[in-house]
Design an enzyme around this catalytic site. Structure first.
Site: not given
Length: 596
Positions: A454, A467
């Site tokens: 990401s 995350y």
């Protein structure tokens, strides 16, 4: 390595004598090997040694090479004679039973001519081709590129084949071989892609070099100027060396348009892989022969579905495993790969969505399969990998895409939240790499591993520490693994999507937030992702386009690119930004649109 056995002889239609060599049990299935230029049958000695314990392995010197006699006229080297020779050898060594063809370089060219000839094709059960396309297929491939306004194919093929023009000159090629200059150039070419491996010297004769020049002069111009429409129904697998010096990959995959049961596998190494990677080639041949002889030849699986795109498919015949394929980027990537000819194994923790992805992928390309799997379970991943190898073979592409979203500040994130995020987002990738990378290395075929990270991996934020931490670890893992696997021809890519409207926000957990705040956060983020409007399908096209070249890092959206640039040029700006409270409630800045 054992010595080449004494030859027997087969006579050609025009009276030449071919030297034919046998190994193994004549009652076993026959693997017939055809060498290229400037080799002779001895180029197959290593491969034959690996195969002879289970197959009847036959090699022969093509006309003009080794111990075979040579035609007096250039016309004697035309493709029709070469293909007829091949069929005669097949008839002599395996009467009444089709043989499995294995061919390299010019041997592949003449084998393509034979298997696409309706008069001869029944003599062959399968065909494994290395570094040698059908001349007619290449001509059509170049022409279709020119018609589409893309001269890249012509330029690429020309760049790889400048030596062919030299071979058409009078006297100079012969002089280069006789003076030893050509041998020096050839020796340098043979070392391309073989760094670190022991050199296996070729056993060639001067007549191999000189007579074989007529192969080029008798065939190239006519087939490229007036290509025929040549197809075959037998299973064909192309083994493409990853450091091939003379043949662009696109020219080798062009055959997918003409072969319903077409498989394509990369082979870590250079052009003379039959000498340098005999064990790897033998394993690939064995896999195909066993599949065909057991009646498991997947003609329906390899035939494109009714929704398939016309024309050459970049990943035809390759096997791709995609985790998190039940929706979002994973499903879209599976569809894109299927449309490009790959066989898909769709994996998801939701069995029904995985099966749905496989069903839809089968409409776009070869028949697909599905598997229910929690990627956080290492033992389950190992069982899955064994199942894939047993049922489908070693994958060419592994996409570790499964992951979960979790937002909220560090002080609100519980140990259970951390464990689940790490188990799925990081351990899921580690399990996938540990399960499949060893078998990809062992197969020697190279390949691609794509790990979905990401842009949060390089954009620190107080809004989603768990995350971002897991994704940063995936990015570093991918970079380390890329370095380790490079010598095996396996490229590892970390994908950093950015804001992709996958619908995953609905399943994202917002740590430290009550239901009201979490619901409000999801609604706001859903609006943001919709307004951004970047679809999983667009992301999938970028990912699949990049798989061929295998970059280290692949940012997808503009914000992913911009964030990466800032992280390199102005990291202080990002550190300052990380201190800012999210524009929503503390729990409302979520992950970067990950797939579940």
């Amino acid at each position: 390595m054992s010595e080449t056995p004494h030859p027997r002889h087969v006579w050609t239609a025009d009276g030449l004598r071919l030297a034919v060599y046998h190994r193994g049990d004549p009652a076993a299935p026959t693997v017939l090997c055809v060498h290229g230029y400037p080799d002779n049958a001895s180029v197959w000695d290593g491969v034959a040694e690996h195969l002879a314990d289970r197959y009847h392995v036959v090699t022969y010197d093509v006309r003009g090479a080794g111990a075979s006699t040579a035609p007096r006229q250039r016309s004697g080297y035309r493709m029709e004679h070469l293909a007829d020779d091949l069929a005669r050898v097949a008839d002599a060594v395996s009467p009444g039973r089709p043989v499995h063809l294995l061919a390299h370089d010019w041997g592949s060219l003449q084998a393509w001519h034979a298997v696409t000839d309706e008069r001869l094709s029944a003599r062959f059960a399968s065909f494994t081709s290395i570094s040698g396309p059908c001349l007619d297929h290449v001509a059509h491939w170049i022409r279709s590129g020119l018609r589409a306004g893309n001269p890249g194919r012509l330029l690429s093929q020309s760049a790889h084949s400048t030596y062919i023009g030299f071979f058409h000159l009078p006297a100079l090629p012969e002089l280069s071989w006789l003076t030893g200059v050509g041998g020096l150039v050839l020796g340098a070419a043979e070392r391309v892609g073989e760094s670190g491996r022991p050199r296996v010297r070729a056993r060639r004769h001067m007549r191999d070099f000189l007579n074989g020049l007529e192969l080029y002069r008798a065939n190239i111009r006519d087939h490229l100027r007036r290509p025929g429409r040549r197809s075959t129904s037998i299973p064909v697998q192309v083994l493409a060396p990853t450091r091939e010096a003379f043949m662009p990959e696109g020219a080798q995959t062009a055959a997918a348009e003409w072969v319903p049961d077409f498989r394509f596998h990369r082979l870590d190494g250079g052009h003379w892989a039959p000498r340098t990677r005999p064990g790897v080639i033998a394993r690939r041949v064995t896999d195909l022969v066993e599949e065909v002889d057991a009646g498991r030849a997947p003609a329906p699986r390899a035939t494109a579905g009714p929704g398939a795109s016309p024309g050459p498919r970049r990943f035809a015949g390759q096997l791709a495993v995609v985790t998190g394929a039940g929706g979002g980027i994973g499903r879209a990537t599976a569809f894109e790969l299927a449309e490009q000819g790959a066989r898909i194994i769709a994996v998801d923790i939701d069995e029904q969505t995985a099966a749905r992805t496989a069903d839809l992928a089968s409409l776009l390309g070869p028949a697909a399969d599905s598997y229910r799997l929690d990627v956080a379970d290492g033992a389950a991943m190992d069982r899955f990998a064994k199942w894939v190898r047993a049922e489908h073979g070693v994958p060419d592409i592994v996409i570790n895409n499964a992951g979960i979203g979790i937002g909220g500040p560090f002080l609100g994130t519980t140990p259970a939240d951390w464990e689940r995020a790490i188990d799925v987002n990081l351990w899921g990738v580690i399990h996938g790499c540990r399960a499949f990378a060893p078998m990809m290395v062992e197969s020697g075929g190279g390949g691609r591993i794509v790990n979905t990270a990401s842009c949060a991996a390089y954009l620190p934020s107080r809004a989603f520490p768990a995350y971002a931490t897991t994704k940063a670890a995936v990015l570093m893992l991918s970079r380390c693994l890329r370095g380790e696997l490079a010598e095996h021809g396996i490229r590892v890519t970390a994908v950093c999507p950015g804001v992709i409207h996958t619908g995953i926000i609905a399943a994202t957990r917002f740590a430290g937030a009550d239901d009201r705040v979490a619901t409000a956060a999801r609604e706001r983020l859903e609006r943001l992702y919709r307004m951004r409007g970047y679809t999983p399908e667009r992301a999938a096209r970028r990912i699949v386009h990049a798989i061929g070249r295998g970059p280290e890092l692949l940012p997808i959206t503009g914000e992913a690119h911009g964030g990466l640039l800032l992280s390199r040029l102005a990291p202080a700006v990002l550190r300052a930004t990380a201190r800012l409270a999210p524009p929503l409630d503390t729990a409302t800045t979520g992950p970067q649109g990950r797939t579940a």
